[in-house]
Design an enzyme around this catalytic site. Structure first.
Site, PDB file in Angstrom:
ATOM      1  N   ASP A 144      45.363  11.417  23.495  1.00  0.00           N
ATOM      2  CA  ASP A 144      44.420  10.745  24.138  1.00  0.00           C
ATOM      3  C   ASP A 144      44.307   9.346  23.838  1.00  0.00           C
ATOM      4  OD1 ASP A 144      42.920  10.433  26.632  1.00  0.00           O
ATOM      5  OD2 ASP A 144      40.858  11.067  25.526  1.00  0.00           O
ATOM      6  N   CYS A 198      46.715  28.312  41.010  1.00  0.00           N
ATOM      7  CA  CYS A 198      45.618  27.933  41.792  1.00  0.00           C
ATOM      8  C   CYS A 198      45.523  28.634  43.417  1.00  0.00           C
ATOM      9  CB  CYS A 198      45.329  26.481  42.138  1.00  0.00           C
ATOM     10  SG  CYS A 198      44.785  25.513  40.501  1.00  0.00           S
ATOM     11  N   CYS A 201      42.359  28.476  46.297  1.00  0.00           N
ATOM     12  CA  CYS A 201      41.012  28.191  45.806  1.00  0.00           C
ATOM     13  C   CYS A 201      40.815  26.663  45.757  1.00  0.00           C
ATOM     14  CB  CYS A 201      41.085  28.511  44.077  1.00  0.00           C
ATOM     15  SG  CYS A 201      39.506  28.082  43.327  1.00  0.00           S
ATOM     16  N   CYS A 208      32.353  19.545  43.124  1.00  0.00           N
ATOM     17  CA  CYS A 208      32.231  18.000  42.243  1.00  0.00           C
ATOM     18  C   CYS A 208      31.000  17.301  42.920  1.00  0.00           C
ATOM     19  CB  CYS A 208      33.413  17.194  42.663  1.00  0.00           C
ATOM     20  SG  CYS A 208      33.263  15.455  41.943  1.00  0.00           S
ATOM     21  N   CYS A 251      30.980  15.301  32.342  1.00  0.00           N
ATOM     22  CA  CYS A 251      30.921  16.375  33.343  1.00  0.00           C
ATOM     23  C   CYS A 251      31.841  17.438  33.502  1.00  0.00           C
ATOM     24  CB  CYS A 251      30.847  15.737  34.970  1.00  0.00           C
ATOM     25  SG  CYS A 251      30.437  16.801  36.200  1.00  0.00           S
ATOM     26  N   CYS A 254      33.536  21.026  37.459  1.00  0.00           N
ATOM     27  CA  CYS A 254      34.839  21.114  38.171  1.00  0.00           C
ATOM     28  C   CYS A 254      35.366  22.333  37.139  1.00  0.00           C
ATOM     29  CB  CYS A 254      35.824  20.045  38.279  1.00  0.00           C
ATOM     30  SG  CYS A 254      36.450  19.302  36.817  1.00  0.00           S
TER      31      CYS A 254
END
Length: 363
Positions: A144, A198, A201, A208, A251, A254
């Site tokens: 990152d 996924c 879903c 969010c 946050c 999610c």
């Protein structure tokens, strides 16, 4: 090295990676051509906001061999970061903290040591072991920290699939892990991608707070609370402040809403254990930190990167949002805000004034 030698080396590298604390190590080639059009479209929509570094290197982000000439393979790794003391009902506990207006909610990944330092050091150790085996070789370590499409590379290597929230998902580990890469000129055998799971879903999209996930697999970072509290350097848009609630650094909504995270793994490293009570901190207490205290208490932490000014900005928003409930006009909160109302920073003063107005007090 012969193909057989390279295949044996790949297996050894994966074993070394596990010894160094990585849950999984996979290998991929450098072809991300299938991601270029989507990346350019994302930039064209301005979804990167003030993150100019996302565009500054052009398509080198999707072309690893241009970013680091000579690269033919990427060794992609993942490392879990939930603290070792995490309980099985951690998602319910995080939701309870969000419902406590006086609580200061800090993203789980940032409560311990800065992951950049941890992953970079261990990837360097992995590179050293490889060099001891092969002799000098070309490589570069990333976590990152440069124009690297980490999720795309990890997905192609088979570490998981890209979820609708744009993060990587793994059937046995959810998404609560860091990614890192070792670019190399060793022509190791590549692994194959996994399949996506996924389905229909929409949990991450629906939960969010700011509706930053504008479509499956598409994130408008300008609305994301992680962006607003970490990347954004200036004033938080007025219309988004009430939606931030008591989230003061990042946050996790999610991720906590994602069904796959019931399988999330705790880290085996004490680096990610909670420091300074950041899993139970209160807005008022953190607002009282002087800059000296902030620097001392965030030493070795990813939180330090935002600086004391933006730290106070975020806390002011949280304190202002607490006025929407039974804490409206709370004496301790008002005192904490008023103590910062004449702060040298215009950015801090503006957000403090806004917070006081939410409590019905003119600054």
């Amino acid at each position: 090295m012969t193909p057989a030698d390279l295949a044996a080396l790949a297996l050894t590298i994966k074993a070394w990676g596990r010894e160094l604390g990585f849950d999984e190590v996979r290998i991929t080639d450098v072809d991300l051509a299938h991601r270029e059009a989507g990346f350019l479209d994302w930039l064209a929509k301005g979804y990167h906001g003030e993150m100019d570094y996302m565009a500054s290197h052009g398509l080198k982000r999707a072309r690893p061999a241009e970013l680091v000439p000579g690269t033919v393979r990427i060794i992609s790794v993942r490392m879990p970061y939930l603290p070792s003391t995490t309980s099985p009902d951690w998602r319910e506990q995080e939701e309870a903290r969000l419902a406590e207006p006086g609580a200061a909610v800090i993203s789980l990944y940032a409560r311990g040591r800065d992951y950049h330092k941890v992953l970079r050091a261990r990837l360097q150790q992995l590179a050293t072991r490889i060099g001891n085996e092969t002799g000098p070789f070309g490589y570069r370590v990333f976590t990152d920290s440069a124009p690297v499409m980490e999720v795309a590379l990890a997905e192609k290597a088979g570490l998981g699939w890209r979820g609708k929230h744009t993060l990587l998902l793994h059937r046995e580990a959810g998404s609560m892990f860091f990614l890192g890469e070792l670019f190399t000129d060793l022509a190791l055998p590549s692994d194959i991608p996994t399949t996506a799971h996924c389905g229909q879903c929409r949990s991450c999209i629906d939960v969010c707070p700011t509706q930053a996930i504008v479509a499956p697999y598409e994130l408008d970072a300008r609305r994301c609370i992680s962006y607003l509290t970490i990347e954004l350097k200036g004033s938080i848009p007025l219309e988004l402040r009430p939606l931030i609630g008591n989230r003061v650094y990042g946050c996790d909504d999610c991720q906590t809403a994602c069904p796959w995270n019931k399988f999330a793994q705790a880290s085996g490293l004490d680096d990610f254990d909670v420091r300074h009570g950041l899993d139970s901190a209160m807005l008022v207490d953190l607002m009282g930190w002087s800059e000296e205290q902030f620097l001392r208490n965030t030493e070795g932490s990813a939180i330090r990167r935002i600086g004391h000014e933006r730290w106070l900005r975020n806390l002011a928003v949280g304190l202002g949002n607490a006025a929407a409930g039974i804490l409206c006009g709370d004496a301790a909160m008002l005192a904490a805000l008023k103590n910062r109302s004449s702060h040298p920073s215009e950015l801090v003063r503006e957000h403090v004034a806004w917070a006081l107005m939410q409590h019905g007090v003119l600054a």
